[in-house]
Design an enzyme around this catalytic site. Structure first.
Site, PDB file in Angstrom:
ATOM      1  N   ARG A  16       0.830  -1.203   0.000  1.00  0.00           N
ATOM      2  CA  ARG A  16       0.000   0.000   0.000  1.00  0.00           C
ATOM      3  C   ARG A  16       0.863   1.250   0.000  1.00  0.00           C
ATOM      4  O   ARG A  16       2.084   1.183   0.197  1.00  0.00           O
ATOM      5  CB  ARG A  16      -1.001  -0.007   1.156  1.00  0.00           C
ATOM      6  N   GLY A  17       0.205   2.400  -0.231  1.00  0.00           N
ATOM      7  CA  GLY A  17       0.938   3.662  -0.385  1.00  0.00           C
ATOM      8  C   GLY A  17       1.209   3.854  -1.878  1.00  0.00           C
ATOM      9  O   GLY A  17       1.628   2.921  -2.565  1.00  0.00           O
ATOM     10  N   ALA A  18       0.972   5.086  -2.350  1.00  0.00           N
ATOM     11  CA  ALA A  18       1.010   5.340  -3.802  1.00  0.00           C
ATOM     12  C   ALA A  18       2.369   5.040  -4.435  1.00  0.00           C
ATOM     13  O   ALA A  18       2.437   4.507  -5.547  1.00  0.00           O
ATOM     14  CB  ALA A  18       0.612   6.784  -4.053  1.00  0.00           C
ATOM     15  N   GLY A  19       3.449   5.368  -3.727  1.00  0.00           N
ATOM     16  CA  GLY A  19       4.781   5.099  -4.276  1.00  0.00           C
ATOM     17  C   GLY A  19       5.054   3.604  -4.339  1.00  0.00           C
ATOM     18  O   GLY A  19       5.532   3.079  -5.350  1.00  0.00           O
ATOM     19  N   ARG A  59      -6.595  -0.679  -7.528  1.00  0.00           N
ATOM     20  CA  ARG A  59      -6.936   0.505  -6.731  1.00  0.00           C
ATOM     21  C   ARG A  59      -7.041   1.671  -7.707  1.00  0.00           C
ATOM     22  O   ARG A  59      -6.093   1.949  -8.448  1.00  0.00           O
ATOM     23  CB  ARG A  59      -5.877   0.768  -5.653  1.00  0.00           C
ATOM     24  N   CYS A 125      -1.715   9.503   8.000  1.00  0.00           N
ATOM     25  CA  CYS A 125      -1.561   8.225   7.293  1.00  0.00           C
ATOM     26  C   CYS A 125      -0.111   7.764   7.323  1.00  0.00           C
ATOM     27  O   CYS A 125       0.601   7.981   8.313  1.00  0.00           O
ATOM     28  CB  CYS A 125      -2.107   8.344   5.880  1.00  0.00           C
ATOM     29  N   ASP A 194      -1.618  10.781  -3.300  1.00  0.00           N
ATOM     30  CA  ASP A 194      -1.876   9.684  -4.240  1.00  0.00           C
ATOM     31  C   ASP A 194      -1.948  10.218  -5.658  1.00  0.00           C
ATOM     32  O   ASP A 194      -1.506   9.574  -6.602  1.00  0.00           O
ATOM     33  CB  ASP A 194      -3.173   8.958  -3.877  1.00  0.00           C
ATOM     34  N   ASN A 204      -5.452  12.559  -1.358  1.00  0.00           N
ATOM     35  CA  ASN A 204      -4.667  11.770  -0.394  1.00  0.00           C
ATOM     36  C   ASN A 204      -5.650  11.117   0.583  1.00  0.00           C
ATOM     37  O   ASN A 204      -6.874  11.301   0.476  1.00  0.00           O
ATOM     38  CB  ASN A 204      -3.661  12.689   0.330  1.00  0.00           C
ATOM     39  N   LYS A 205      -5.103  10.377   1.530  1.00  0.00           N
ATOM     40  CA  LYS A 205      -5.908   9.617   2.494  1.00  0.00           C
ATOM     41  C   LYS A 205      -7.074  10.428   3.059  1.00  0.00           C
ATOM     42  O   LYS A 205      -6.923  11.610   3.368  1.00  0.00           O
ATOM     43  CB  LYS A 205      -4.968   9.151   3.622  1.00  0.00           C
ATOM     44  N   LYS A 230       3.268  11.364  -9.231  1.00  0.00           N
ATOM     45  CA  LYS A 230       1.955  11.444  -8.568  1.00  0.00           C
ATOM     46  C   LYS A 230       1.061  12.477  -9.273  1.00  0.00           C
ATOM     47  O   LYS A 230      -0.080  12.677  -8.877  1.00  0.00           O
ATOM     48  CB  LYS A 230       2.123  11.854  -7.108  1.00  0.00           C
TER      49      LYS A 230
HETATM   50  C1  RUB Z   1      -1.807   5.849   1.566  1.00  0.00           C
HETATM   51  C2  RUB Z   1      -1.800   7.335   1.483  1.00  0.00           C
HETATM   52  C3  RUB Z   1      -0.454   8.011   1.432  1.00  0.00           C
HETATM   53  C4  RUB Z   1      -0.101   8.268  -0.044  1.00  0.00           C
HETATM   54  C5  RUB Z   1       1.334   8.744  -0.200  1.00  0.00           C
HETATM   55  O1  RUB Z   1      -3.096   5.310   1.409  1.00  0.00           O
HETATM   56  O2  RUB Z   1      -2.806   7.997   1.367  1.00  0.00           O
HETATM   57  O3  RUB Z   1      -0.498   9.257   2.088  1.00  0.00           O
HETATM   58  O4  RUB Z   1      -0.278   7.094  -0.783  1.00  0.00           O
HETATM   59  O5  RUB Z   1       2.218   7.736   0.238  1.00  0.00           O
HETATM   60  P1  RUB Z   1      -3.295   3.715   1.399  1.00  0.00           P
HETATM   61  P2  RUB Z   1       3.706   7.638  -0.348  1.00  0.00           P
HETATM   62  O6  RUB Z   1      -2.708   3.187   2.671  1.00  0.00           O
HETATM   63  O7  RUB Z   1      -4.768   3.520   1.319  1.00  0.00           O
HETATM   64  O8  RUB Z   1      -2.581   3.177   0.184  1.00  0.00           O
HETATM   65  O9  RUB Z   1       4.366   8.945  -0.055  1.00  0.00           O
HETATM   66  O10 RUB Z   1       4.330   6.497   0.434  1.00  0.00           O
HETATM   67  O11 RUB Z   1       3.608   7.353  -1.807  1.00  0.00           O
END
Ligand code: RUB
Length: 307
Positions: A16-19, A59, A125, A194, A204-205, A230
């Site tokens: 999880r997380g966009a990156g 997603r 988040c 995201d 974002n979240k 992003k």
């Molecule tokens: C994660 C979320 C993070 C962004 C950025 O949501 O909202 O703030 O994805 O993360 P989820 P990053 O847990 O539902 O995927 O900076 O790690 O890309």
């Protein structure tokens, strides 16, 4: 992991997380290409396309995944033989993953310049980009404190709090609804993204936009940390960002409330540019109103509008 397994892990939030989902998607296409045993180039291309569709169906909100898969398959249409196509996919995927990791480090360096010793930071988040900024400031010897929101329903804030505590950073955990009360004790807000739309809105979240409003009211700078992948070329083409709504079972257990009660579980929201102080990217700190320029300059290859 097979491509199918990666898709499953993204859908079920093990990845999880966009990156992270962008890098996992890129690597999944690479592994698929490396393992392809067939002899028919068109079949190979079709299967790559199918793999891309499957990954994208996991997603819907983070444009990072789409940008990653577009980058990995760039030039694939023109490939004439299997070896050449395989090499192209592998090189594109490796290039994307390495650039995206470097981007997170650069965001840490650039974004931490604004932080002074004694600053009290709030984050929401679990964002690798936002944590990169916080970690960089701390390693530079700045005495900072971080407040982390729980981030219901998945409680990614607990992960963030664990990571900060592991690094020895003084950390406080609060529930999401406590943000307005504690904002008087906060100097800066750093969150991830995201998707950044062409009008500068940041997706974002869920809860991010409420935090931005509260920060705005309290005149606390609200800063977004976002790699350029992003940013969404699709929004230039007029597409709206789809906000993912997940299963109600993530919020209440079976039988906990009457069946007649409708439950909604939107997991992202949009913060308008007006509430964002700046966006930290790997190519520098920008105003949210410069989002369109970033899309054209950094993701320009996707920009041709067709009638
Ligand atoms: C994660 C979320 C993070 C962004 C950025 O949501 O909202 O703030 O994805 O993360 P989820 P990053 O847990 O539902 O995927 O900076 O790690 O890309």
């Amino acid at each position: 992991m097979s491509l199918r397994e990666v898709a499953h892990s993204i859908r079920t939030m093990e990845i999880r997380g966009a990156g992270e989902i962008a890098r996992a998607g890129a690597n999944a296409l690479k592994d698929f290409a490396q393992g392809y045993k067939g002899k028919d180039i068109d079949r190979f291309k079709n299967q790559l396309e199918g793999g891309k569709k499957l990954l994208l169906s996991t997603r819907p909100t983070a444009i990072s995944l789409w940008n990653a898969l577009q980058t990995v398959t760039k030039g694939a249409k023109d490939s004439k033989d299997i070896e050449e196509l395989r090499d192209l996919i592998v090189a594109n995927a490796d290039g994307f993953v390495s650039r995206s990791k470097d981007a997170v480090k650069m965001i840490g360096k650039v974004g931490s310049q604004r932080i002074k010793g004694g600053d009290r930071i709030l984050t929401h988040c679990n964002s690798k980009a936002a944590l990169s900024v916080i970690g960089h400031a701390f390693r530079d010897g700045k005495k900072i404190e971080v407040t982390v929101t729980e981030s219901r329903p998945w409680r990614q804030g607990l992960q963030t709090a664990k990571e900060l505590a592991r690094d020895g950073i003084p950390t406080t955990l609060i529930i999401d609804s406590a943000v307005r009360w504690v904002m008087k004790d906060i100097d800066l807000v750093y969150v991830g993204a995201d998707t950044v739309a062409s009008n500068g809105a940041v997706i974002n979240k869920i809860g991010t936009s409420q935090i931005a409003l509260i920060a705005h009211e309290a005149r606390v700078p609200f800063i977004v940390c976002a790699e350029t992948f992003k940013f969404s070329p699709k929004t230039v083409h007029g597409e709206l960002v789809q906000i993912e709504e997940r299963d109600p079972s993530e919020i209440v257990k079976e039988g906990e409330i009457p069946k007649s009660v409708r439950i909604r579980n939107p997991v992202f929201d949009a913060t308008p540019a007006d509430y964002i102080d700046s966006i930290v990217t790997e190519v520098g700190v920008i105003s949210p109103y410069a989002a369109y320029d970033i899309i054209v300059k950094e993701l320009g290859q996707e920009m041709d509008l067709e009638i």
